[in-house]
Enzyme design. Sequence first.
Site, PDB file in Angstrom:
ATOM      1  N   HIS B 116      -3.418  -0.010   6.405  1.00 46.59           N
ATOM      2  CA  HIS B 116      -2.149  -0.736   6.255  1.00 46.59           C
ATOM      3  C   HIS B 116      -1.210  -0.043   5.294  1.00 46.59           C
ATOM      4  CE1 HIS B 116      -3.069  -4.532   8.369  1.00 46.59           C
ATOM      5  NE2 HIS B 116      -4.314  -4.181   8.116  1.00 46.59           N
ATOM      6  N   GLU B 178      -4.550  -0.363   1.658  1.00 51.64           N
ATOM      7  CA  GLU B 178      -3.155  -0.828   1.653  1.00 51.64           C
ATOM      8  C   GLU B 178      -2.368   0.151   0.782  1.00 51.64           C
ATOM      9  OE1 GLU B 178      -0.363  -3.152   3.042  1.00 51.64           O
ATOM     10  OE2 GLU B 178      -2.122  -4.465   2.850  1.00 51.64           O
TER      11      GLU B 178
END
Lengths: 266, 319
Positions: B116, B178
């Site tokens: 992500h 992330e």
Amino acid sequence: MTSCHIAEEPIKKVAIFGGTHGNELTGVFLVKHWLENGAEIQRTGLEVKPFIANPRAVKKCARYIDCDLNRIFDLENLGEQNIRFLHNKKDVFDFFQTSLAPLPCYIYLIEHPSLKYATTRSIAKYPVGIEVGPQPQGVLRADILDQMRKMIKHALDFIHHFNEGKEFPPCAIEVYKIIEKVDYPRDENGEIAAVIHPNLQDQDWKPLHPGDPMFLTLDGKTMSLGGDCTVYPVFVNEAAYYEKKEAFAKTTKLTLNAKSIRCSVH
Amino acid sequence: MCSLPVPREPLRRVAVTGGTHGNEMSGVYLAQHWLQAPAELQRLSFSAVPVLANPAATAACRRYVDHDLNRAFTSSFLNSRPTPDDPYEVTRARELNQLLGPKASGRAFDFVLDLHNTTANMGTCLIAKSSHEVFAMHLCRHLQLRYPELSCQVFLYQRSGEESYNLDSVAKNGLALELGPQPQGVLRADIFSRMRTLVATVLDFIELFNQGTAFPAFEMEAYRPVGVVDFPRTDAGNLAGTVHPQLQDRDFQPLQPGAPIFQMFSGEDLLYDGESTVYPVFINEAAYYEKGIAFVQTEKFTFTVPAMPVLNPVPSPAF
């Protein structure tokens, strides 16, 4: 717009467009705020109106719904009659003057026979766009909002001073004029095969010399600028331009000379 | 839902998923690249399978088409009877659950790594379920020690009583990377390269474990959510202000009561009125405006992670 001239009339009506692209939030929220409370954009003797240019795209927080609003204000799309109508109806512009602004401002000139595009603002007598970044689409940053707000304040102050009869002496300004758009290197399927090189990323307005890195392939190879001219890249790695096949725009730096201007009414 | 215990056998079935959100470009481009050229995902004792999790959203360069895919992995979505009107992502979640799960079953993949990006200034953030996920905790520690310059922060998402809903929760062990800040729809070389290197190191760690490396107990510091704060809004629900310049980009830094958190369009500051210091993350994430989240409040805590079992080395090649 390559030189200034004595205007025949003071500027009477100014429109400020936000949300021409619905996911560029600074303009959206400034305009929404001014629609509630427009005090800060008022100037004596001047009618200033804020507008949300693309309300449906704003609602969806998308750049556009069907096609890019900022590319279709040409004869083909608007029809000749409509253009004449708009020109007679109002002067629409958002204008800024470098010497009044405390922040470094770069001037990007899109005057080019094939690369110029038909912006929303082009319906006006004096169209100017203000582009502030970096800001991700769909994000509203306080620092960028503050910069945009200051630009607009100075722009409106300039117009007001002009209308009040202030003479602006001749000046020379540095501008960056578009030469060419450069696409990403792509594979045989049309997929992007290289990324903006780390040395070029975030280096908008800085000189790029022949031999300097431009792209880095997914295999780790560097692709460098060819030719023998230094260029000044802008819109380096703009999200909205992937689909327009533009990794960055090459510009050349020029100095333009402007004659003095003064409102003819005084 | 039970959490399976620490692995006692080599991890064989491993997947790396990108494009769970179609506009988070590091994972999109990595997944697409590996689908053509999977060699770099191979190790002696296993090969990781690349998956483009949300192809329709990727094609449109949007986070999702109908429904956030990374919220669709609850038993309610996964196990209810399919209907023709189901959102695209609910159907897709069920497909992924068949491929990588079924969630909470013995047949699920051993490990899923989900990639992500965020518009928030979260640097390199490792997202796992909880401190009880021993394998994931050792993996996080390994990444932190291997790349001290990245200052990898560990975010543990599970809130008590809440079921997990994210893609990597379908596997026996999972982790999300992330990386930010990166705008949606933009591929930055520096972040792409960092993501690629981290994936390689994750797979190297799994190989080390499979080959019988010992991983002793250690103390870990991590952040877990204690609440969310929405933007100030007008009666109509529109934004009335935005993240204050003193909070913007300060993910993982302490926020004290009384510090400014929002700046109103009319000029005044809104101050944080909580009672204790929190550590905000996902500050000004584009995708969270519609979820009513300006930032997530977390608390920092430390815990002990027990040693992992030492496996007998795997005879190679094993595939």
